[in-house]
Design a protein around this motif. Structure first.
Motif, PDB file in Angstrom:
ATOM      1  N   TYR A   1       0.839  -1.206   0.000  1.00 25.10           N
ATOM      2  CA  TYR A   1       0.000   0.000   0.000  1.00 25.10           C
ATOM      3  C   TYR A   1       0.872   1.253   0.000  1.00 25.10           C
ATOM      4  O   TYR A   1       0.677   2.168  -0.806  1.00 25.10           O
ATOM      5  CB  TYR A   1      -0.915  -0.017   1.224  1.00 25.10           C
ATOM      6  CG  TYR A   1      -1.831   1.185   1.333  1.00 25.10           C
ATOM      7  CD1 TYR A   1      -3.108   1.160   0.791  1.00 25.10           C
ATOM      8  CD2 TYR A   1      -1.413   2.356   1.983  1.00 25.10           C
ATOM      9  CE1 TYR A   1      -3.953   2.259   0.893  1.00 25.10           C
ATOM     10  CE2 TYR A   1      -2.241   3.451   2.079  1.00 25.10           C
ATOM     11  CZ  TYR A   1      -3.510   3.403   1.538  1.00 25.10           C
ATOM     12  OH  TYR A   1      -4.338   4.501   1.619  1.00 25.10           O
ATOM     13  N   LEU A   2       1.824   1.296   0.913  1.00 21.23           N
ATOM     14  CA  LEU A   2       2.693   2.470   1.005  1.00 21.23           C
ATOM     15  C   LEU A   2       3.555   2.647  -0.242  1.00 21.23           C
ATOM     16  O   LEU A   2       3.822   3.772  -0.667  1.00 21.23           O
ATOM     17  CB  LEU A   2       3.592   2.358   2.239  1.00 21.23           C
ATOM     18  CG  LEU A   2       2.894   2.435   3.602  1.00 21.23           C
ATOM     19  CD1 LEU A   2       3.885   2.174   4.727  1.00 21.23           C
ATOM     20  CD2 LEU A   2       2.214   3.781   3.796  1.00 21.23           C
TER      21      LEU A   2
ATOM     22  N   GLY B   1       1.495   6.729  -5.107  1.00 25.01           N
ATOM     23  CA  GLY B   1       2.158   7.026  -6.374  1.00 25.01           C
ATOM     24  C   GLY B   1       1.304   6.743  -7.585  1.00 25.01           C
ATOM     25  O   GLY B   1       1.436   7.433  -8.615  1.00 25.01           O
ATOM     26  N   TYR B   2       0.426   5.749  -7.493  1.00 25.69           N
ATOM     27  CA  TYR B   2      -0.432   5.440  -8.635  1.00 25.69           C
ATOM     28  C   TYR B   2      -1.401   6.578  -8.918  1.00 25.69           C
ATOM     29  O   TYR B   2      -1.711   6.881 -10.074  1.00 25.69           O
ATOM     30  CB  TYR B   2      -1.191   4.138  -8.386  1.00 25.69           C
ATOM     31  CG  TYR B   2      -2.042   3.710  -9.566  1.00 25.69           C
ATOM     32  CD1 TYR B   2      -1.477   3.442 -10.809  1.00 25.69           C
ATOM     33  CD2 TYR B   2      -3.423   3.587  -9.441  1.00 25.69           C
ATOM     34  CE1 TYR B   2      -2.252   3.047 -11.890  1.00 25.69           C
ATOM     35  CE2 TYR B   2      -4.209   3.201 -10.512  1.00 25.69           C
ATOM     36  CZ  TYR B   2      -3.614   2.935 -11.740  1.00 25.69           C
ATOM     37  OH  TYR B   2      -4.399   2.563 -12.810  1.00 25.69           O
TER      38      TYR B   2
ATOM     39  N   LEU C   1      -0.850  12.688 -13.776  1.00 27.83           N
ATOM     40  CA  LEU C   1       0.095  13.187 -14.772  1.00 27.83           C
ATOM     41  C   LEU C   1      -0.115  12.556 -16.147  1.00 27.83           C
ATOM     42  O   LEU C   1       0.734  12.694 -17.035  1.00 27.83           O
ATOM     43  CB  LEU C   1       1.532  12.923 -14.302  1.00 27.83           C
ATOM     44  CG  LEU C   1       1.996  13.719 -13.073  1.00 27.83           C
ATOM     45  CD1 LEU C   1       3.418  13.332 -12.699  1.00 27.83           C
ATOM     46  CD2 LEU C   1       1.903  15.216 -13.334  1.00 27.83           C
ATOM     47  N   ASN C   2      -1.236  11.870 -16.313  1.00 21.93           N
ATOM     48  CA  ASN C   2      -1.570  11.267 -17.620  1.00 21.93           C
ATOM     49  C   ASN C   2      -0.498  10.290 -18.104  1.00 21.93           C
ATOM     50  O   ASN C   2      -0.113  10.283 -19.273  1.00 21.93           O
ATOM     51  CB  ASN C   2      -1.780  12.356 -18.672  1.00 21.93           C
ATOM     52  CG  ASN C   2      -3.073  13.098 -18.486  1.00 21.93           C
ATOM     53  OD1 ASN C   2      -4.104  12.511 -18.137  1.00 21.93           O
ATOM     54  ND2 ASN C   2      -3.051  14.411 -18.689  1.00 21.93           N
TER      55      ASN C   2
ATOM     56  N   LEU D   1       1.717   4.586 -20.519  1.00 25.24           N
ATOM     57  CA  LEU D   1       2.924   3.794 -20.328  1.00 25.24           C
ATOM     58  C   LEU D   1       2.570   2.329 -20.148  1.00 25.24           C
ATOM     59  O   LEU D   1       1.430   1.973 -19.817  1.00 25.24           O
ATOM     60  CB  LEU D   1       3.687   4.288 -19.090  1.00 25.24           C
ATOM     61  CG  LEU D   1       4.276   5.705 -19.141  1.00 25.24           C
ATOM     62  CD1 LEU D   1       4.906   6.041 -17.800  1.00 25.24           C
ATOM     63  CD2 LEU D   1       5.286   5.842 -20.260  1.00 25.24           C
ATOM     64  N   SER D   2       3.563   1.478 -20.333  1.00 23.55           N
ATOM     65  CA  SER D   2       3.345   0.051 -20.089  1.00 23.55           C
ATOM     66  C   SER D   2       3.076  -0.175 -18.610  1.00 23.55           C
ATOM     67  O   SER D   2       3.425   0.649 -17.749  1.00 23.55           O
ATOM     68  CB  SER D   2       4.578  -0.746 -20.516  1.00 23.55           C
ATOM     69  OG  SER D   2       5.673  -0.479 -19.654  1.00 23.55           O
ATOM     70  N   GLY D   3       2.463  -1.287 -18.312  1.00 27.25           N
ATOM     71  CA  GLY D   3       2.128  -1.590 -16.924  1.00 27.25           C
ATOM     72  C   GLY D   3       3.353  -1.645 -16.028  1.00 27.25           C
ATOM     73  O   GLY D   3       3.313  -1.220 -14.872  1.00 27.25           O
ATOM     74  N   LEU D   4       4.475  -2.156 -16.549  1.00 25.30           N
ATOM     75  CA  LEU D   4       5.689  -2.255 -15.755  1.00 25.30           C
ATOM     76  C   LEU D   4       6.259  -0.877 -15.437  1.00 25.30           C
ATOM     77  O   LEU D   4       6.730  -0.624 -14.328  1.00 25.30           O
ATOM     78  CB  LEU D   4       6.732  -3.100 -16.501  1.00 25.30           C
ATOM     79  CG  LEU D   4       6.310  -4.544 -16.791  1.00 25.30           C
ATOM     80  CD1 LEU D   4       7.381  -5.259 -17.581  1.00 25.30           C
ATOM     81  CD2 LEU D   4       6.015  -5.290 -15.484  1.00 25.30           C
ATOM     82  N   LEU D   5       6.229   0.030 -16.402  1.00 24.73           N
ATOM     83  CA  LEU D   5       6.710   1.383 -16.156  1.00 24.73           C
ATOM     84  C   LEU D   5       5.800   2.121 -15.179  1.00 24.73           C
ATOM     85  O   LEU D   5       6.274   2.874 -14.317  1.00 24.73           O
ATOM     86  CB  LEU D   5       6.813   2.159 -17.467  1.00 24.73           C
ATOM     87  CG  LEU D   5       8.073   1.898 -18.298  1.00 24.73           C
ATOM     88  CD1 LEU D   5       7.960   2.542 -19.673  1.00 24.73           C
ATOM     89  CD2 LEU D   5       9.312   2.422 -17.574  1.00 24.73           C
ATOM     90  N   LYS D   6       4.509   1.903 -15.298  1.00 21.74           N
ATOM     91  CA  LYS D   6       3.585   2.521 -14.340  1.00 21.74           C
ATOM     92  C   LYS D   6       3.860   2.007 -12.926  1.00 21.74           C
ATOM     93  O   LYS D   6       3.758   2.768 -11.946  1.00 21.74           O
ATOM     94  CB  LYS D   6       2.139   2.240 -14.744  1.00 21.74           C
ATOM     95  CG  LYS D   6       1.636   3.124 -15.884  1.00 21.74           C
ATOM     96  CD  LYS D   6       0.168   2.940 -16.167  1.00 21.74           C
ATOM     97  CE  LYS D   6      -0.093   1.633 -16.882  1.00 21.74           C
ATOM     98  NZ  LYS D   6      -1.492   1.539 -17.384  1.00 21.74           N
ATOM     99  N   LEU D   7       4.223   0.745 -12.811  1.00 17.90           N
ATOM    100  CA  LEU D   7       4.569   0.184 -11.508  1.00 17.90           C
ATOM    101  C   LEU D   7       5.787   0.895 -10.927  1.00 17.90           C
ATOM    102  O   LEU D   7       5.794   1.287  -9.751  1.00 17.90           O
ATOM    103  CB  LEU D   7       4.853  -1.316 -11.651  1.00 17.90           C
ATOM    104  CG  LEU D   7       5.202  -2.066 -10.360  1.00 17.90           C
ATOM    105  CD1 LEU D   7       3.965  -2.242  -9.504  1.00 17.90           C
ATOM    106  CD2 LEU D   7       5.828  -3.415 -10.677  1.00 17.90           C
ATOM    107  N   LEU D   8       6.816   1.103 -11.746  1.00 19.77           N
ATOM    108  CA  LEU D   8       8.037   1.752 -11.276  1.00 19.77           C
ATOM    109  C   LEU D   8       7.798   3.224 -10.942  1.00 19.77           C
ATOM    110  O   LEU D   8       8.314   3.743  -9.946  1.00 19.77           O
ATOM    111  CB  LEU D   8       9.145   1.616 -12.322  1.00 19.77           C
ATOM    112  CG  LEU D   8       9.687   0.200 -12.529  1.00 19.77           C
ATOM    113  CD1 LEU D   8      10.697   0.160 -13.661  1.00 19.77           C
ATOM    114  CD2 LEU D   8      10.318  -0.339 -11.251  1.00 19.77           C
ATOM    115  N   PHE D   9       7.022   3.906 -11.776  1.00 21.77           N
ATOM    116  CA  PHE D   9       6.718   5.310 -11.482  1.00 21.77           C
ATOM    117  C   PHE D   9       5.843   5.423 -10.234  1.00 21.77           C
ATOM    118  O   PHE D   9       6.003   6.370  -9.438  1.00 21.77           O
ATOM    119  CB  PHE D   9       6.038   5.967 -12.683  1.00 21.77           C
ATOM    120  CG  PHE D   9       7.000   6.573 -13.661  1.00 21.77           C
ATOM    121  CD1 PHE D   9       7.547   7.819 -13.440  1.00 21.77           C
ATOM    122  CD2 PHE D   9       7.373   5.886 -14.803  1.00 21.77           C
ATOM    123  CE1 PHE D   9       8.432   8.385 -14.336  1.00 21.77           C
ATOM    124  CE2 PHE D   9       8.265   6.432 -15.709  1.00 21.77           C
ATOM    125  CZ  PHE D   9       8.800   7.687 -15.470  1.00 21.77           C
TER     126      PHE D   9
END
Length: 787
Positions: free
Chosen positions: A40-41, A46-47, A53-54, A58-66
């Motif tokens: 959760y933290l 971050g999600y 920020l629209n 991005l790919s799902g993996l990049l969204k995970l990292l961001f």
């Protein structure tokens, strides 16, 4: 699956309620609070920022990292705001659990309101989409296999901590070698998500095999980081007044771990030993995705090789688990690198995200901040300079074609790195390091030392003999000469401050020989002995491989950068920012080598580890194309072989099977890292006993004497002994009325270690001197206290 505001709201409310209830009651059967709260933290706050920020394209993996990076940013800056504001409202402990739970809840509510308002309160409108495809059997096998290595890493560390064998760790490393070979062979056939999971678990296994060593905090910098974390936690508030040093200005190891500790059911040690390692294990995944984006349409194998160089470099698994502030900073720096050259997002989105990551790097780790500022400054200067040269040279000239200046002719569109951006970055760094925390003293010292070194080099003079960090002069001495010079310099300083009468007469210790103690090698195994009997110099090969890995990487970076800059085959595949970053990498490495005075303050291997965030591709290209006119399949085979040789050498696979090299902490209960950084129970018991004596004296308002302890034992006991420690036990420095605390290595091996001009020097220590001149008041077999 379509993600709407309604679905996101329901999931967030339920998850937040469960986490808040568990955290408030500290109810955590079978680690339930960690299972619910840590993800959760790490991802929920971050999600929301990713959606605001629209970044949903991005790919799902990049969204995970961001999501991870933005969540950590919010967990640093949001409690920092509360830390500054709430005391004004008479909340004197803003970092306690009772304050942090509603504070984090308010943060998520504000993010939800901002997202709903931006989405015009349309609860059924699509915000994002989650696509889950059924994986092939081969992908499942490759993704799940590394879980075995994580388990073996935990079992191997536990076995060694209990005095057992290294069998589990050896099995893990051998299995990883075979698995990496198969992974490289199958890389282009596997899904990106499979490689992502594989790299994450491989990195986590390597980190755990070091971070989990010892039942206490094990390592160098991490000891001081842990002390400041505990002070912040105990005080319930972060303040630079607690310790006016650069470490305390790193919120990554003071404020952030306090948030984790207060909100999760985890012991203090394991915030650093486990949670931070899980976070850092995502950095190799970022390197993988960054590498795939460098060369448009590049083979997955090339990016994988670059990532394997990152995790195989020994700094990754030997030192980074002991440098938690740099672990966090490298995550943010990796996001910065991705944003610099990748243009799949709008320019304003990239700039907002970039500035956020810059702020995180600044408050996380000063050296990473300075390195990134240097790289960005090179980008700002290099692009217009080379563009000017390219536009004012005739294209018909031979050297114009040889230097491939054509790629610099056109002005870069939508460039993220501009002069105003650089000014903002320097201003932000100045405000935090100078105005707010006043923690730039070490940088100032390094700057003036470097300027002095350059001036002396230009004048043809050798560095001053009385300059402490006169690296060039000292580097020409033997270790024995360096040791005596160290004693002489510190002795003169101490006697000048305290007077000669405070110290023992030189005649009381002049008869002792402070001889250099080398690190013993692991004896040759039966296989190693058989190879030696047949003419194979096992020890010499081991030494050569270990000694030249860093040189190999430096050479390959230079070779790869030449290919990136001058090979026309990459003209349309690389951005000018990426080329400029690689120019900056070469200049930074060259500066460290040309000005070795810098090496006394910042290790080159840590610099190289940071550069491998993006320079791994250069290393791969260098290893593939350094030999001209060979077939493509052979190029790939050479690059893969180089990675495997580096991995098996640096992780100690060869040492475990052959012997003939210095023992490594993750494989043996011996060696220089074990002696210096492994905390033994006897040391903590001795430190607790001494602190009790000092505490009693303080409560009775008696004068407490100074405590002398060698530099590396002081790291281990500074949290327990609530007293200023003087970091040396050389007889010429010990005062008559002071306590002397001896740690495990000194008691068991009669050996002490000093750090002089970037080098560790171990020497035989005469305990007999203390027995003759002081009273032994405590001895538990692993630590002693004299007075």
């Amino acid at each position: 699956m379509k993600i709407t505001l309604k679905k996101l709201t329901i999931i967030t409310v339920l998850w937040s309620a469960l986490f808040g209830a568990l955290a408030a009651t500290h109810y955590s059967p079978f680690g339930l609070l960690n299972i619910v709260g840590f993800p959760y933290l790490l991802f929920v706050p971050g999600y929301f920022v990713v959606l605001l920020l629209n970044m949903h394209r991005l790919s799902g993996l990049l969204k995970l990292l961001f999501s991870l990076a933005f969540s950590l940013a919010l967990l640093i800056f949001w409690p920092l705001i509360g830390n500054a504001v709430l005391p004004l409202l008479h909340v004197n402990r803003p970092l306690d659990t009772v304050v942090l739970i509603p504070e984090i809840g308010l943060l998520v509510v504000l993010l939800w309101i901002a997202l709903a308002w931006r989405n015009k309160w349309r609860f059924k409108a699509k915000l994002d989409a989650l696509t889950v495809k059924k994986p092939a059997g081969i992908d499942v096998a490759f993704a799940l296999t590394p879980l075995i290595f994580v388990g073996l890493a935990i079992m191997g560390s536990t076995s060694l901590n209990n005095g057992g064998s290294n069998l589990f760790t050896v099995i893990m490393l051998v299995g990883m070698t075979v698995y990496i070979g198969a992974l490289m062979y199958m890389a282009n056939r596997l899904r990106q998500s499979t490689l992502f999971i594989a790299v994450f678990l491989l990195g986590l296994s390597l980190l755990f095999m070091t971070s989990l060593r010892g039942w206490y905090i094990t390592g160098h910098d991490i000891q001081h980081e842990f002390r400041l974390f505990m002070q912040t936690t105990t005080n319930g508030r972060w303040s630079m007044g607690v310790a006016k040093d650069a470490y305390n200005a790193c919120l990554s190891v003071t404020l952030l771990p306090t948030v984790f500790y207060r909100l999760l059911d985890v012991q203090t040690y394991y915030v650093f030993k486990v949670l931070f390692q899980i976070i850092f294990a995502f950095v190799p995944c970022l390197v993988l995705l960054t590498g795939q984006s460098f060369l448009k349409g590049a083979a997955k194998r090339t990016a994988l090789l670059a990532t394997l160089y990152f995790v195989s470099f020994p700094t990754f698994f030997t030192d980074m688990p002991m440098l938690n502030r740099q672990e966090l900073a490298l995550l943010f720096a990796g996001i910065m690198v991705w944003l610099i050259f990748n243009r799949s997002l709008s320019l304003w989105t990239r700039r907002i995200a970039f500035l956020a990551m810059v702020a995180c790097v600044i408050v996380s780790h000063y050296s990473t901040n300075y390195t990134m500022l240097g790289l960005i400054a090179v980008c700002v200067v290099a692009q217009p300079t080379l563009r000017f040269i390219a536009n004012h040279v005739k294209p018909t000239r031979k050297w114009y074609r040889a230097l491939n200046l054509k790629v610099w002719r056109e002005k870069t569109k939508q460039s993220l790195i501009t002069l105003p951006m650089l000014i903002i970055l320097f201003a932000a760094s100045f405000v935090w390091s100078v105005q707010l925390t006043n923690s730039s003293g070490q940088l100032t010292k390094v700057f003036f030392d470097t300027m002095t070194h350059i001036q002396q080099a230009i004048a043809g003079d050798s560095p001053s003999q009385d300059t402490y960090f006169s690296y060039d002069t000292v580097n020409k001495l033997t270790d024995q000469q360096k040791l005596y010079r160290y004693f002489e310099q510190l002795g003169a300083y101490s006697h000048q401050r305290n007077g000669d009468t405070a110290f023992y007469d030189k005649s009381t210790y002049s008869q002792y020989k402070f001889s250099i103690e080398g690190t013993p090698e692991i004896p040759l195994t039966p296989l190693g002995t058989w190879l030696k009997d047949h003419g194979v110099p096992v020890a010499a090969i081991n030494d050569a491989l270990h000694a030249n890995v860093e040189r190999f990487l430096q050479l390959m970076v230079v070779a790869g950068v030449c290919i990136i800059l001058f090979a026309k085959r990459f003209n349309n595949k690389l951005t000018s920012e990426l080329r400029s970053l690689h120019i900056g990498a070469v200049l930074l490495m060259g500066g460290m080598i040309a000005l070795p005075v810098l090496l006394a303050d910042y290790d080159l291997s840590r610099m190289l580890q940071q550069l491998l965030l993006f320079a791994g591709i250069a290393v791969v290209l260098g290893s593939m194309y350094v030999i001209p006119k060979i077939k493509e399949r052979l190029r790939i085979s050479i690059a893969c072989a180089a990675v495997l040789i580096m991995f098996t050498t640096m992780t100690g696979v060869f040492t475990a099977f052959l012997g003939g090299y210095q023992p490594q902490l993750h494989l043996f209960n011996s060696g220089i890292y074990y002696d210096l950084y492994y905390t033994h129970k006897q040391e903590t018991l001795g430190a607790d006993w001494l602190n009790g004596v000092l505490h009693k004296a303080r409560t009775e308002e008696l004068q407490t004497d100074s405590v002398f302890v060698d530099r590396y034992t002081s790291f281990k006991v500074q949290e327990a002994v609530q007293q200023d420690l003087l970091n040396d036990v050389y007889p010429g420095l010990v005062r008559k009325n002071a306590y002397v605390f001896l740690g495990y290595a000194t008691v068991s091996k009669q050996q002490a270690t000093v750090y002089y001009n970037g080098k560790l020097i171990s020497y035989s220590y005469p305990i007999q001197f203390l027995d003759d001149n002081k009273n032994l008041i405590y001895n538990n077999g692993g630590s002693r206290v004299y007075h």
